[in-house]
Write a protein that holds these residues in place. Sequence first.
Motif, PDB file in Angstrom:
ATOM      1  N   GLY A   1       0.666  -1.130  -0.024  1.00 49.09           N
ATOM      2  CA  GLY A   1       0.305  -0.004  -0.109  1.00 49.09           C
ATOM      3  C   GLY A   1       0.794   1.404  -0.142  1.00 49.09           C
ATOM      4  N   GLN A   2       0.367   2.386  -0.682  1.00 46.68           N
ATOM      5  CA  GLN A   2       0.826   3.476  -0.712  1.00 46.68           C
ATOM      6  C   GLN A   2       1.183   4.321   0.659  1.00 46.68           C
ATOM      7  N   PHE A   3       0.532   4.006   1.745  1.00 47.30           N
ATOM      8  CA  PHE A   3       0.689   4.598   3.011  1.00 47.30           C
ATOM      9  C   PHE A   3       1.924   3.899   3.427  1.00 47.30           C
ATOM     10  N   GLN A   4       1.914   2.319   3.303  1.00 44.17           N
ATOM     11  CA  GLN A   4       3.158   1.741   4.069  1.00 44.17           C
ATOM     12  C   GLN A   4       4.377   1.997   3.297  1.00 44.17           C
ATOM     13  N   LYS A   5       4.374   2.141   2.058  1.00 39.80           N
ATOM     14  CA  LYS A   5       5.390   2.641   1.256  1.00 39.80           C
ATOM     15  C   LYS A   5       5.916   4.092   1.705  1.00 39.80           C
ATOM     16  N   ILE A   6       5.055   5.068   1.752  1.00 45.94           N
ATOM     17  CA  ILE A   6       5.563   6.412   2.414  1.00 45.94           C
ATOM     18  C   ILE A   6       6.062   6.141   3.693  1.00 45.94           C
ATOM     19  N   MET A   7       5.372   5.477   4.809  1.00 43.34           N
ATOM     20  CA  MET A   7       5.708   5.189   6.106  1.00 43.34           C
ATOM     21  C   MET A   7       7.092   4.726   6.108  1.00 43.34           C
ATOM     22  N   THR A   8       7.441   3.777   5.470  1.00 46.38           N
ATOM     23  CA  THR A   8       8.711   3.011   5.396  1.00 46.38           C
ATOM     24  C   THR A   8       9.844   4.056   4.998  1.00 46.38           C
ATOM     25  N   TYR A   9       9.491   4.642   3.871  1.00 43.99           N
ATOM     26  CA  TYR A   9      10.466   5.400   3.137  1.00 43.99           C
ATOM     27  C   TYR A   9      10.729   6.515   4.272  1.00 43.99           C
ATOM     28  N   LEU A  10       9.961   7.430   4.941  1.00 43.18           N
ATOM     29  CA  LEU A  10      10.207   8.338   5.858  1.00 43.18           C
ATOM     30  C   LEU A  10      10.852   7.767   7.175  1.00 43.18           C
ATOM     31  N   ALA A  11      10.409   6.676   7.449  1.00 44.11           N
ATOM     32  CA  ALA A  11      11.362   5.802   8.689  1.00 44.11           C
ATOM     33  C   ALA A  11      12.645   5.699   8.268  1.00 44.11           C
ATOM     34  N   ILE A  12      12.951   5.372   7.287  1.00 42.99           N
ATOM     35  CA  ILE A  12      14.297   5.051   6.690  1.00 42.99           C
ATOM     36  C   ILE A  12      15.164   6.496   6.548  1.00 42.99           C
ATOM     37  N   ASP A  13      14.372   7.429   6.019  1.00 42.92           N
ATOM     38  CA  ASP A  13      15.022   8.685   5.941  1.00 42.92           C
ATOM     39  C   ASP A  13      15.327   9.401   7.105  1.00 42.92           C
ATOM     40  N   MET A  14      14.381   9.212   8.303  1.00 43.69           N
ATOM     41  CA  MET A  14      14.597   9.697   9.566  1.00 43.69           C
ATOM     42  C   MET A  14      15.803   8.978  10.474  1.00 43.69           C
TER      43      MET A  14
END
Length: 143
Positions: free
Chosen positions: A67-80
Motif C-alpha cells: 500500500g502507498q501509505f506503508q511505502k511512504i511510512m517506510t520511506y520516511l522511517a528510513i529517511d529519519m
Amino acid sequence: MSADAELLNFIYQNSQMGVETLHQLLPMTDNEAFKKQLHAQLKEYTGIHEEAKELLNKNGCQEKEIGQFQKIMTYLAIDMKTMTDKSASHMAEMLILGSVRGIIDCIKRIRQYEGEAEKEIVELMNRLLKFEENNMEQLKSSL
C-alpha cells in the motif's frame, strides 16, 4: 483468497519491500564492501519478487502491491533513521531488524499454510526464509 494466493502475495510484498529499501539505502553508503553486500541482496530480492509474480500469474491470481501509505511510512522511517547516521554499521542494524521481522513472518506463514499451499510456493517461501536468515548473518560483519 486461497492459501496459495495469500502466501504468494506475502512473498511478493516482502521481497518488494526489500527491493525498495535497498534502492533507498544504496546511494547513502560510500562503504564499498557494504555496497557489494547490498547489491547481492538486491539481486536475490528481485529474483524472489519476480518468481512470486510469475507464480501468481500462473495460478491466475492478481499480485497485491504494498500500500502507498506503508511505502511512504517506510520511506520516511528510513529517511529519519539515516538523517544523522549513514554509517554502514547503522544501516546494517536497520536491515538486520527488518530481516528478523521477515524471518518471524515467514515462519508464521509457513506454519499457517502448512499442508494447504502448493509445494512450489512453500519452497519459494522457504527460499525467502533462508535468504533472510543469511542476510542477518552476513550483515553482522558490518555492525
